[in-house]
Design an enzyme around this catalytic site. Structure first.
Site, mmCIF file in Angstrom:
data_model
loop_
_atom_site.group_PDB
_atom_site.id
_atom_site.type_symbol
_atom_site.label_atom_id
_atom_site.label_comp_id
_atom_site.label_asym_id
_atom_site.label_seq_id
_atom_site.Cartn_x
_atom_site.Cartn_y
_atom_site.Cartn_z
ATOM 1 C CG ASP A 31 -2.187 0.758 1.048
ATOM 2 O OD1 ASP A 31 -2.109 1.864 0.487
ATOM 3 O OD2 ASP A 31 -3.253 0.272 1.471
ATOM 4 C CB THR A 72 -6.474 1.734 -0.780
ATOM 5 O OG1 THR A 72 -5.241 2.333 -0.394
ATOM 6 C CG2 THR A 72 -6.482 0.292 -0.339
ATOM 7 C CE LYS A 155 -5.065 1.240 4.182
ATOM 8 N NZ LYS A 155 -4.799 2.129 3.050
ATOM 9 N NE ARG A 157 -9.257 1.549 1.345
ATOM 10 C CZ ARG A 157 -9.239 2.040 2.580
ATOM 11 N NH1 ARG A 157 -10.085 1.562 3.482
ATOM 12 N NH2 ARG A 157 -8.391 2.980 2.935
ATOM 13 C CG ASP A 346 -2.685 0.516 -2.729
ATOM 14 O OD1 ASP A 346 -1.518 0.966 -2.615
ATOM 15 O OD2 ASP A 346 -3.520 0.589 -1.816
ATOM 16 C CG HIS A 347 -2.179 4.480 -3.771
ATOM 17 N ND1 HIS A 347 -1.332 5.053 -2.849
ATOM 18 C CD2 HIS A 347 -3.130 3.830 -3.037
ATOM 19 C CE1 HIS A 347 -1.755 4.779 -1.627
ATOM 20 N NE2 HIS A 347 -2.845 4.022 -1.708
HETATM 21 ZN ZN LIG Z 1 -3.534 6.022 1.436
#
Ligand SMILES: [Zn+2]
Length: 540
Positions: A31, A72, A155, A157, A346-347
């Site tokens: 993440d 995310t 998390k 998600r 995810d980014h």
């Molecule tokens: Zn974030």
């Protein structure tokens, strides 16, 4: 041919076919990991973590997210569905839902409940808002549901979106209980091995120590000083400096949520991933299984301390150790040649805008409340009512019932809104729903806006800010993400193990290319909404 020989031949053929597949696919999503973290912290990485994948695997050095917003929920959905929010429908983490007029969360699901303790809300989660299938769903369909598919992340998600609709389980972390939990979407009760794992109370063990740097602090020359003006602080601490007293932070922050926000949250994730593989005998079921593991603590640390903090650097050094242990386990348990691993993020994240400004780089904080106030005023003057239901995720949602009732000219409304927004500070571009539905954009960042735009779920007008601009916060500390620019879109993509050769290239790869590449490795159908393409170099 005698019957025995035929049977032997059949056994031989079927075993050869079985071996033509990896025994397990392990997807690792980190993440908020920017591409450059593979290199910036490399001198402090071990030889057996990130560097093992770099030395033995395939490195797609030019992998980017091909939509906005880079958050995310959409990130995890896009990796495993091979398509963008325009198609899979996960347009953000939270969004304004037009049908109900309420804010919804990408994973919330009122029809299911928590398994394994924790509050009712923590487990009322499922992937039902994701419209398309995932790689795991297609693997399940291909093997007549014999493959096991499991998602794991602190998390929810980060576990739920990768695991998909047909998953055996997704497990995430309860901040109230310190347990791994799930929901009745997947099963009626947690397996005994999960209860046993939770009973070890590893969260307490990890929170009983101090967070100290892995190397002497003077060695962290690639980061800003331990106490710099761009870092946020933990609730309960005065300064953003080492060592961080975790038992103290636990009492000051109530519950186990603090574990998510320190590197040991990743260690607990690694522990649970290994326990899952052993207990579920993943890779030993005669068909390919899929384990999706996401490491979430990196994102919390990045948000609080920023991308140039010693805290962030140390978090990656500790994650590298956890990954090293995880890869060694996979190798000894199943053999590297039977395991297909990919690692991505995810980014990314932007450098703290205030630090950029102080370093003479153009950057800014945009006050969205101010923009909303001005827009409301303009609309009230020109259309007798603001007509504004929500300004969220850089999108304007109008009140269409009111527009109809008052017979307001929608084209005029759009025009006035665009004319107002383009004059606002830090706004680079404004696109309307009609623009996006009528045109096919090929340039940046418009093509990314288009790929992130769902006609049914997204708003009426989309705003794109200039590079290195983020939403104003009270203290201008730390960082965030969500933009269509390289700092948020450019992420690592490493492949390792089963039939993966050692190489690297700088060919353009979209994040949506991961799922169809996996599908090719597994000779299964790509996910239902797939818009990516298999990466030729990896499959050669
Ligand atoms: Zn974030």
């Amino acid at each position: 041919m005698p019957v025995r020989k035929i049977i032997l031949l059949f056994l031989f053929i079927s075993s050869t076919i079985a071996h033509a597949q990896p025994k397990i696919v392990v997807g690792i999503v980190i993440d908020q990991m920017r591409f450059d973290y593979l290199y910036r912290f490399q001198s402090k990485y071990s030889e057996t973590g990130f560097k093992r994948l770099l030395k033995e695997g395939y490195n797609c050095k030019n992998t980017n997210y091909n939509y906005v917003p880079t958050y995310t929920g959409p990130g995890h959905a896009s990796v495993y569905t091979g398509t963008t929010p325009a198609v899979h429908g996960i347009i953000s983490n939270n969004w304004f839902e037009k049908e109900t007029g309420k804010n919804v969360y990408c994973c919330d699901d009122k029809n299911v409940t928590t398994l394994g303790g924790g509050s009712k809300k923590e487990g009322a989660m499922s992937p039902q808002r994701c419209i398309t299938t995932t790689v795991g769903d297609e693997l399940k369909l291909f093997t007549n549901k014999k493959s096991k598919v499991i998602g794991i992340a602190l998390k929810d998600r980060g576990a739920i979106m990768p695991a998909g609709h047909m998953a055996n389980a997704a497990y995430w972390f309860s901040s109230s209980e310190g347990n791994w939990i799930s929901s009745t979407f997947y099963m009626q009760a947690l397996p005994k091995w999960v209860d046993d794992f939770n009973a070890q109370k590893l969260g307490d063990k990890y929170l009983s120590q101090k967070w100290e740097t892995s190397f002497p602090i003077a060695n962290y020359t690639g980061s800003l000083s331990d106490d710099n003006p761009y870092e946020g602080v933990f609730k309960g601490e005065e300064k953003p400096v080492f060592p961080h007293d975790l038992p103290l932070l636990k009492t000051k922050n109530e519950g186990y949520g603090i574990l998510k926000e320190v590197p040991f949250g990743n260690s607990l994730t690694k522990d649970f991933a290994i326990a899952t593989i052993k207990a579920e005998q993943l890779g030993k079921n005669g068909v390919t299984d899929l384990l999706a593991v996401s490491f979430s603590s990196t994102d919390y640390v990045g948000h609080r301390f920023g991308i140039s903090s010693i805290e962030l650097e140390d978090t990656y050094i500790k994650l590298d150790k956890d990954l090293s242990e995880f890869f060694a386990f996979l190798d000894s348990y199943l053999g590297k040649e039977n395991v297909l691993v990919f690692l991505t993020a995810d980014h990314g994240a932007v450098e703290n805008p205030q630090y950029l400004v102080d370093s003479k780089v153009n950057a800014a904080y945009v006050d969205e409340n101010k923009i909303e106030e001005g827009l409301t005023k303009m609309l009230q003057q020109n259309f007798t009512d603001s007509l504004l239901l929500s300004f969220s995720n850089q999108q304007i949602f109008f009140n269409h019932a009111m527009i109809k009732q008052r017979k307001i000219n929608y084209t005029e409304l759009e025009k006035s809104t665009v004319a107002f927004l383009v004059t606002q500070p830090s706004v680079r571009q404004v696109l309307t729903k009609n623009n996006l539905l009528e045109n096919q954009y090929l340039d940046l960042p418009r093509t990314l806006v288009q790929n992130g735009f769902s006609p049914t779920r997204s708003g009426d007008v989309v705003v794109v800010y200039e590079p290195s601009v983020i939403e104003l916060t009270n203290d201008k500390k730390g960082t965030t993400h969500g933009a269509p620019y390289s700092y948020d879109t450019h992420v690592p993509l490493l492949w390792w193990g089963y039939k993966v050769k050692k190489a690297e290239d700088v060919e353009q790869v979209n994040i949506t290319d991961i799922a169809p590449t996996l599908s090719q490795f597994l000779t299964i159908q790509s996910p239902s909404g797939c818009s990516g393409k298999p990466i030729p170099g990896v499959l050669k």
